[in-house]
Design an enzyme around this catalytic site. Structure first.
Site, PDB file in Angstrom:
ATOM      1  N   ASP A  84     -11.776   1.276   2.091  1.00 18.28           N
ATOM      2  CA  ASP A  84     -11.085   0.192   1.391  1.00 18.28           C
ATOM      3  C   ASP A  84      -9.709   0.583   0.863  1.00 18.28           C
ATOM      4  OD1 ASP A  84     -11.134  -2.435   0.036  1.00 18.28           O
ATOM      5  OD2 ASP A  84     -11.163  -1.219  -1.781  1.00 18.28           O
ATOM      6  N   TYR A 112     -16.136  -4.678  -8.602  1.00 20.66           N
ATOM      7  CA  TYR A 112     -14.984  -4.346  -7.748  1.00 20.66           C
ATOM      8  C   TYR A 112     -14.359  -5.587  -7.103  1.00 20.66           C
ATOM      9  CZ  TYR A 112     -16.046   0.310  -8.952  1.00 20.66           C
ATOM     10  OH  TYR A 112     -16.255   1.412  -9.703  1.00 20.66           O
ATOM     11  N   GLU A 136      -2.638   2.959  -6.294  1.00 17.12           N
ATOM     12  CA  GLU A 136      -3.682   2.971  -5.259  1.00 17.12           C
ATOM     13  C   GLU A 136      -3.343   1.959  -4.169  1.00 17.12           C
ATOM     14  OE1 GLU A 136      -7.742   2.429  -6.578  1.00 17.12           O
ATOM     15  OE2 GLU A 136      -8.490   3.221  -4.664  1.00 17.12           O
ATOM     16  N   ASP A 192     -10.559   5.361  -1.962  1.00 18.78           N
ATOM     17  CA  ASP A 192     -11.942   5.833  -1.962  1.00 18.78           C
ATOM     18  C   ASP A 192     -12.537   5.716  -0.559  1.00 18.78           C
ATOM     19  OD1 ASP A 192     -12.082   3.118  -1.685  1.00 18.78           O
ATOM     20  OD2 ASP A 192     -13.360   2.746  -3.428  1.00 18.78           O
TER      21      ASP A 192
END
Ligand SMILES: *[C@@H]1O[C@H](CO)[C@@H](O)[C@H](O)[C@H]1NC(C)=O
Ligand SMILES: *[C@@H]1O[C@H](CO)[C@@H](O)[C@H](O)[C@H]1NC(C)=O
Ligand SMILES: *[C@@H]1O[C@H](CO)[C@@H](O)[C@H](O)[C@H]1NC(C)=O
Ligand SMILES: *[C@@H]1O[C@H](CO)[C@@H](O)[C@H](O)[C@H]1NC(C)=O
Length: 522
Positions: A101, A252, A495, A104
């Site tokens: 994704d 999430y 990220e 991670d």
């Protein structure tokens, strides 16, 4: 001799007639032009390549290579290798492919399917431009890497695996995907625990991809379409949000509703099949229930309403008369224009969600997703206008041309690429200055190290820049005050994600050259 003379006289008259007719036609054309002073220029052949966007596109596309799970056959990233080979094996499924994704190693089906849908859309609209800069094949390959996974994740009509890995377990490790040893549990939606939005988004991904592969691999294209129709039926018949059926997913990728995905998926299925039933679906009762007319929304992995509005505007611009005259279709188009009007800085309805230097800014987390996704929609709409010779849209009485829309899209792209107060590119690998501490496990650990789950954290804590450059990563982005903290544990700003890359690839493909879009995907 005689004959020749007569024939020459005849032709002389003919010439005069032709000239007269020509003058008349020219005069008519001038009058016509005067009557339509704002007629848009006829779209010409694609213009020259803009090097900046071509270079940026080539870089952005590489992030998909970095995120690939499974057995990598032609791997262009020296620090990546095979990983996740046993994913799915406990259910006797091959879920080894697909993409991680973000920083991670989770495979989250909901955003992954959205990534595929947007990538398909970009290819369908701008495949020609991608091809000119050698990016069409990489884009198709990355798309197929996801759709192969999604097909395998759908073993029977009403079962869809929507997640590989447990986020708590996964996030308690800092290691390379190649060295993962932690358990990789599977999560599914089914008739007793349905997930309308995730099943519908997966249907949208597979339906749009079926169009991408239609001319090059018709067998694969049919397979994609078969899964798409089954998943749509499952999504529609068993209506429940996966956030309610499986509350753990709220941490999430919480879904705020499934109506947008149903309309979006049905729109894609209509494009893919031409079947009136899907047209009826988006223009009938579901439109009343879910379309939320006229209220602008942000296009994102959670909300596809604005995307569906633009996609259905396409039918209004280019569809056959019997469908394009639909009143409901006009309402979708008006709602799409409300979205666009909100984006244009000079519009009376311009959103105030902007930084001082003009970047659309909605959220501290992953701030760049809204400006980039919005700019993608704006460039699409601008090209629909150009290709259909639509001179302008009206925002509360103010008129805006296709160039105004494109200018907005360019302003957002240029901000991302370095025209910003930090004078840095938020696209990793582009320009002289870009984030060096990207929150990405694989990029942060030297390729010749193989730390276990816990001992890899020293690489998270290290003061050194990432040893591997996560080429093409689009990081979260700046604060509202336009500052950026380049720190590895700053996942809010630093990220990247596959869905960020997908909308960026769409935007850059649209900017590679001025263009006219195809009238039909099929
Ligand atoms: C249906 O999905 C739920 C949620 O993932 C799961 O708990 C349940 O075991 C599944 N049902 C079957 C029959 O596998
Ligand atoms: C998830 O979204 C729903 C619907 O918008 C909301 O009610 C819920 O509070 C959200 N959950 C979390 C954890 O944010
Ligand atoms: C910018 O905003 C962030 C987040 O609100 C804050 O932490 C930071 O101190 C601000 N920087 C400046 C220079 O104002
Ligand atoms: C990284 O950030 C997370 C979440 O904010 C925090 O829990 C953790 O302690 C931080 N780790 C380090 C090494 O700073």
């Amino acid at each position: 001799m005689k004959e020749k003379k007569r024939s020459s006289r005849c032709c002389g008259w003919l010439l005069v007639l032709i000239v007269l007719a020509g003058v008349g036609f020219a005069a008519f054309a001038i009058i016509r032009q005067k009557m339509e002073p704002e007629a848009a220029p006829v779209p010409g052949l694609p213009g020259a390549i803009t090097k900046k966007y071509a270079d940026a596109l080539k870089i952005a596309m590489q992030f998909f290579e970095i995120q690939k799970s499974g057995k990598l056959d032609k791997n262009p990233i020296p620090w990546r290798g095979d990983s996740g080979l046993k994913d799915g094996s406990q259910a006797k499924l091959d879920l080894s492919k697909g993409m991680y994704d973000a920083g991670d190693h989770m495979k989250f089906g909901f955003p992954m399917a959205f990534t595929a849908t947007v990538l398909s859309w970009a290819i369908l609209e701008y495949g020609d431009q991608m091809k000119v800069v050698d990016q069409l094949e990489p884009a198709q390959n990355s798309l197929k890497w996801i759709t192969d996974y999604l097909i395998n994740a759908h073993p029977t009509d009403n079962v869809l695996y929507i997640q590989v890995g447990n986020p708590k377990v996964d996030h308690s490790c800092w290691n390379r995907p190649e060295d993962m040893k932690e358990a990789r549990p599977l999560t599914q939606v089914n008739t007793s625990a349905p997930g309308t939005e995730v099943a519908a988004e997966t249907a949208a991904a597979l339906a749009s991809a079926s169009l991408v592969f239609k001319s090059t691999d018709s067998t694969y294209s049919s397979l994609l379409l078969k899964h798409a129709t089954q998943l749509f039926d499952f999504a529609d018949k068993y209506r429940e949000s996966y956030s309610i059926s499986i509350p753990e997913v709220q941490t999430y990728y919480n879904s705020t509703g499934y109506g947008d995905e149903l309309l979006w998926a049905a729109s894609w299925l209509y494009h893919a099949t031409g079947e009136q039933s899907y047209f009826g679906y988006v223009t009938g009762k579901n439109a009343d229930d879910f379309a939320n007319w006229g209220s602008p929304t942000w296009f994102s992995w959670d909300n596809k309403l604005a995307g569906a509005q633009v996609l259905l505007s396409r039918v209004s611009f280019f569809g056959s008369k019997d469908v394009s005259s639909s009143n409901i279709l006009l309402k979708y188009r008006q709602s799409a224009e409300a979205v666009i009007c909100g984006l244009l800085p000079e519009s009376p309805s311009a959103t105030s969600s902007r930084t001082d230097s003009g970047l659309i800014w909605v959220s501290e987390w992953n701030a760049l997703q809204q400006p980039v996704a919005s700019a993608f929609l704006a460039v699409l709409y601008s090209d629909y206008m150009l290709s259909s010779r639509t001179a302008k849209i009206s925002c509360d009485g103010h008129h805006f041309t296709p160039s105004d829309l494109r200018e907005f899209a360019i302003s957002q792209a240029d901000y991302v690429l370095g025209n910003n107060p930090m004078k840095m590119s938020y696209l990793v690998g582009y320009g002289d200055k870009y984030p060096e501490y990207v929150h990405h496990r694989g990029a942060s650990i030297p390729a010749d190290e193989a730390p276990g789950c816990k001992d890899g954290f020293k690489w998270l804590d290290s003061d050194e820049p990432n040893p591997n450059v996560a080429m093409g990563a689009l990081v979260g982005g700046p604060y509202l005050n336009e500052t950026y903290v380049d720190s590895r544990n700053n996942s809010m700003q630093g990220e990247p994600s596959t869905y960020n890359s997908a909308v960026l690839v769409g935007l850059l493909s649209g900017l590679v050259t001025t263009s006219s879009v195809v009238q039909s995907f099929a």
